[in-house]
Design an enzyme around this catalytic site. Structure first.
Site, mmCIF file in Angstrom:
data_model
loop_
_atom_site.group_PDB
_atom_site.id
_atom_site.type_symbol
_atom_site.label_atom_id
_atom_site.label_comp_id
_atom_site.label_asym_id
_atom_site.label_seq_id
_atom_site.Cartn_x
_atom_site.Cartn_y
_atom_site.Cartn_z
ATOM 1 N N LYS A 116 0.878 -1.167 0.000
ATOM 2 C CA LYS A 116 0.000 0.000 0.000
ATOM 3 C C LYS A 116 0.915 1.217 0.000
ATOM 4 C CE LYS A 116 -3.753 2.035 2.752
ATOM 5 N NZ LYS A 116 -3.510 3.335 2.232
ATOM 6 N N ASP A 118 2.113 4.895 0.211
ATOM 7 C CA ASP A 118 1.560 6.032 0.939
ATOM 8 C C ASP A 118 1.772 7.307 0.136
ATOM 9 O OD1 ASP A 118 0.339 7.407 2.910
ATOM 10 O OD2 ASP A 118 2.049 7.441 4.275
ATOM 11 N N LYS A 317 -3.040 -2.124 7.694
ATOM 12 C CA LYS A 317 -2.067 -1.055 7.951
ATOM 13 C C LYS A 317 -1.088 -1.501 9.035
ATOM 14 C CE LYS A 317 -3.968 3.169 7.433
ATOM 15 N NZ LYS A 317 -3.616 4.432 6.878
ATOM 16 N N CYS A 434 -11.383 28.079 27.196
ATOM 17 C CA CYS A 434 -11.412 29.524 27.413
ATOM 18 C C CYS A 434 -12.794 29.984 26.961
ATOM 19 C CB CYS A 434 -10.315 30.186 26.577
ATOM 20 S SG CYS A 434 -10.585 31.932 26.315
ATOM 21 N N CYS A 439 -11.269 35.951 22.581
ATOM 22 C CA CYS A 439 -9.881 35.520 22.759
ATOM 23 C C CYS A 439 -9.195 35.482 21.384
ATOM 24 C CB CYS A 439 -9.878 34.126 23.391
ATOM 25 S SG CYS A 439 -8.267 33.338 23.361
HETATM 26 S S1 IVH Z 1 -6.585 -0.419 -4.547
HETATM 27 C C1 IVH Z 1 -11.133 -0.116 -4.824
HETATM 28 N N1 IVH Z 1 -3.991 -0.776 -4.252
HETATM 29 O O1 IVH Z 1 -4.876 3.312 -0.529
HETATM 30 C C2 IVH Z 1 -9.670 -0.299 -4.622
HETATM 31 N N2 IVH Z 1 -4.956 1.170 -3.313
HETATM 32 O O2 IVH Z 1 -6.836 3.062 1.650
HETATM 33 C C3 IVH Z 1 -8.934 0.958 -4.618
HETATM 34 N N3 IVH Z 1 -3.376 2.669 -2.229
HETATM 35 O O3 IVH Z 1 -7.531 5.005 -2.112
HETATM 36 C C4 IVH Z 1 -7.555 1.002 -4.233
HETATM 37 N N4 IVH Z 1 -1.568 1.479 -2.627
HETATM 38 O O4 IVH Z 1 -5.096 5.644 -2.708
HETATM 39 C C5 IVH Z 1 -5.044 0.010 -3.996
HETATM 40 N N5 IVH Z 1 -1.719 -1.194 -4.097
HETATM 41 C C6 IVH Z 1 -2.760 -0.412 -3.856
HETATM 42 C C7 IVH Z 1 -2.615 0.814 -3.152
HETATM 43 C C8 IVH Z 1 -3.760 1.570 -2.898
HETATM 44 C C9 IVH Z 1 -2.048 2.592 -2.082
HETATM 45 C C10 IVH Z 1 -4.208 3.753 -1.677
HETATM 46 C C11 IVH Z 1 -5.286 4.265 -2.612
HETATM 47 C C12 IVH Z 1 -6.581 3.991 -1.902
HETATM 48 C C13 IVH Z 1 -6.146 3.913 -0.485
HETATM 49 C C14 IVH Z 1 -7.122 3.083 0.305
#
Ligand code: IVH
Length: 680
Positions: A116, A118, A317, A434, A439
């Site tokens: 995933k 970032d 995550k 506050c 303020c």
């Molecule tokens: S698949 C419907 N694959 O993570 C499926 N997303 O938390 C859509 N992202 O919105 C996403 N690496 O921006 C997919 N290998 C990966 C990814 C990925 C990063 C992001 C993406 C998504 C978000 C979801």
């Protein structure tokens, strides 16, 4: 050279340069020297100078960035960009596996695990192979058109490479734009040296770079992209599986996730997730988790979506990273609602990709509970976008010289008495507040909130400028912004004419923002962006909203007693009513474009549905659309608030839960009957 000859040479040069770009930026295997590359590139530029009609949108010369824009145009994605369900728990990954298996009981399911990344989610549209438009995710339906900035990213081919398969007439390619860790570190060194605020993490710097209106500036940021999926795919046989998509994307000229795993059992998935956790530390970009996806598209179709995310995918995550450091001091920050937040001033420490020198201590109770003292060695934690927080004290490192913090009994900003109050959403527990609405910290906070991107989106209205405006007595509340003049702004320290004019243009543009943004911007307690949108759907104008009675407000979707009370109370204050009149006079838009009386008065208004199992004729999205068009809501899980569970074949645990809770279960035919006009 004749035009015909130039055309042939230009096409050949462009092709050659694109090939070298791919080798260098995507494969990381340069095929020629920089000098040789420059020679080809300049030859191309010379040809284009002599024969400007040869400049095509996919020419390598078009990467350097065109003219600065004044704003990003909204662009609608051809297929929506949904998000993913997240979890930090391996047990939930196992539940996910079992859940999908229940929906598709036949056979072993093939799943892919991939990093995933970032970064910032991006949608790239290619028409007949040429990159024509790229946009941010936005609200999933409509994003910002950032094509000019994306064109500067060499990892995005200007035209798709030959894949051996028929080229789709239109294809949407989904991926993540990121800034490599090294480029991020270098950029922050430069920014600090120039007296600019460093970016908090590589994702923010990628997002900030993509939001530069001047593509020449974006071009200077070392952005890159990894792609992992498709949206619309028209005019050719679409792939049937995810690994086929990845193979196609790679051939078409993109970087795809550098390692993927094919797994069958939950154990295999967990093993892959653990292996990725070790590997990711060596990746050149931040990876905050693992994405698990069903491989087969036919099965994805059967499993479907909830209202927010696909049921066939999940993001795992990795837990926040922790570090130890010294707590040098505790300061108090006063927010726009007057809440006093203790802030830990720390010995700077590197954590999860960025240097941390401040962290939140939440509130006094939290401080006492954890017995955090000035001089302590503390453990701090940071997960993705979350603000770093102090988790606890390293007691073994206590020397006895630490000092307990005495919470102030007056506001450090204005000296007024503070009172203990119930915390609003996001503030948690009991907070000291506050109570003086005048303020300066609260005034600044309210104005900054009004200008924020999620609210009225006035560029430039950040901490520094708002601080100056309030200090110089130019602005006391948000209505004062609309009286500011160019001269007044230019008299401020370090304010040039261009920035002053930009700020004024932003203020002018904010006058026509949609009602929900204004409502959110007002900062009414408990009225976040989501509630503001719900109010925008239910009321045509601000006046209609404020004319509504408490029971009428409570009837509104997503608005409960507490929110309704808060709105009535806010409007009951004469100062606030005066503010509204001044905003009206300044020409602000009070109308809602979201207002949808059909849905508000629809046959299903106020009813919550849960869809489960495979329906005989409707796809899940179609059923959801029908329900929502008539004002109903679709939720992903069954609770006491559910009115109907629509069950199809092979309905699983949701059906059991509905029966346990005594919730009405209906089938597709009954749903369709409820949607008929005679019922609305
Ligand atoms: S698949 C419907 N694959 O993570 C499926 N997303 O938390 C859509 N992202 O919105 C996403 N690496 O921006 C997919 N290998 C990966 C990814 C990925 C990063 C992001 C993406 C998504 C978000 C979801």
């Amino acid at each position: 050279m004749t035009h015909a000859q130039a055309k042939i040479r230009h096409a050949k040069l462009a092709e050659e340069i694109r090939g070298h770009d791919h080798a260098y930026y995507v494969e990381a295997k340069p095929t020629i020297s920089d000098q040789e590359y420059d020679r080809l590139y300049h030859e191309l530029l010379d040809l284009e100078k002599e024969f400007p009609d040869l400049i095509t949108p996919d020419s390598p010369s078009q990467r350097v960035g065109g003219e600065p824009l004044t704003e990003f145009k909204p662009v609608q994605h051809l297929s929506p960009m949904t998000s993913l369900d997240n979890t930090y728990s391996q047990a939930e990954v196992r539940e996910f596996v079992a859940r999908v298996q229940r929906l598709v009981p036949d056979g072993k399911l093939e799943r892919m695990v991939e990093p995933k990344v970032d970064g910032v989610a991006i949608n790239l549209r290619f028409e007949n192979g040429v990159f024509t438009c790229g946009a941010t995710r936005g609200d999933g339906t409509t994003g910002d058109d950032v094509t000019s900035n994306l064109k500067t990213i060499r990892g995005i081919p200007a035209r798709l490479r030959e894949t051996g398969k028929k080229l789709p007439a239109v294809v949407e390619i989904r991926g993540e734009v990121f800034m490599p860790k090294a480029a991020f570190a270098k950029l922050n060194v430069e920014r600090t040296a120039n007296g600019e605020e460093p970016f908090a993490n590589p994702r923010n710097s990628a997002a900030g770079s993509l939001k530069q209106l001047d593509p020449r500036l974006a071009a200077k940021r070392a952005l890159d992209i990894i792609v992992y999926g498709l949206g619309t795919f028209q005019g050719a046989e679409p792939p049937k599986e995810h690994d086929e998509v990845l193979a196609w994307l790679k051939k078409a000229g993109f970087k795809t996730p550098e390692k993927t795993w094919k797994c069958y059992s939950a154990d295999e998935l967990i093993a892959a997730i653990d292996e990725l956790d070790t590997l990711r530390k060596k990746f050149l970009y931040e990876t905050d988790g693992a994405v698990i996806k069903l491989n087969s598209f036919a099965l994805r179709e059967r499993v479907g979506f909830t209202s927010k995310a696909p049921r066939w995918a999940m993001a795992y995550k990795y837990a926040a990273e922790q570090a130890e450091t010294k707590l040098k001091a505790i300061t108090i920050q006063v927010g726009r609602t007057g809440a006093l937040t203790p802030v830990a001033e720390l010995e700077p420490v590197f954590l999860a990709g960025s240097t941390i020198s401040r962290a939140t201590l939440h509130n006094e109770d939290e401080l006492r509970r954890k017995d955090i003292r000035v001089g302590d060695t503390v453990t701090i934690e940071k997960a993705g976008e979350v603000i770093p927080a102090v988790v606890g004290v390293v007691l073994t490192k206590r020397t006895g010289n630490e000092v307990q913090f005495v919470f102030p009994s007056t506001c450090p900003e204005c000296g007024s008495k503070v009172a203990r109050t119930e915390g609003a959403a996001g503030e948690g527990g009991v907070v000291w507040r506050c109570m003086n609405p005048d303020c300066p910290a609260q005034i600044r906070g309210r104005i900054e909130h009004w200008c924020a991107r999620g609210a009225m989106d006035i560029e430039g209205g950040g901490e520094v400028l708002v601080g100056q405006l309030v200090k110089n007595g130019l602005v006391q509340d948000v209505a004062d912004l609309y009286k500011l003049t160019l001269d007044e702004l230019m008299n401020l320290e370090r304010m040039g004419e261009k920035s002053a004019q930009n700020f004024l243009d932003g203020i002018q543009a904010s006058k026509s923002r949609d009602l929900w943004r204004l409502l959110f911007g007002l900062g009414i307690l408990h009225v976040g962006a989501g509630v503001a949108k719900a109010l925008g759907k239910a009321f045509a104008t601000l006046d209609d909203l404020f004319a509504a009675s408490l029971p009428q407000l409570v009837e509104t979707e997503d608005v409960g007693e507490v929110i309704a009370q808060s709105i009535v109370q806010w409007h009951g204050d004469a100062r606030n009513r005066k503010l509204i009149e001044r905003l009206r006079k300044a020409g602000l838009n009070f109308k809602s474009s979201l207002y949808n009386p059909a849905a508000a008065a629809g046959a299903l208004a106020g009813k919550t549905f849960v869809l489960t199992g495979t329906l005989p004729t409707l796809k899940r999205e179609e059923a959801a659309a029908k329900i929502e068009a008539l004002g109903g809501k679709v939720s992903g899980s069954v609770s006491k608030k559910t009115d109907y569970v629509v069950a199809g074949e092979e309905a699983g645990s949701k059906l059991d839960k509905a029966q346990k809770l005594g919730i009405k279960v209906i089938d597709e035919a009954e749903l369709l009957r409820m949607c008929q006009p005679s019922n609305s």
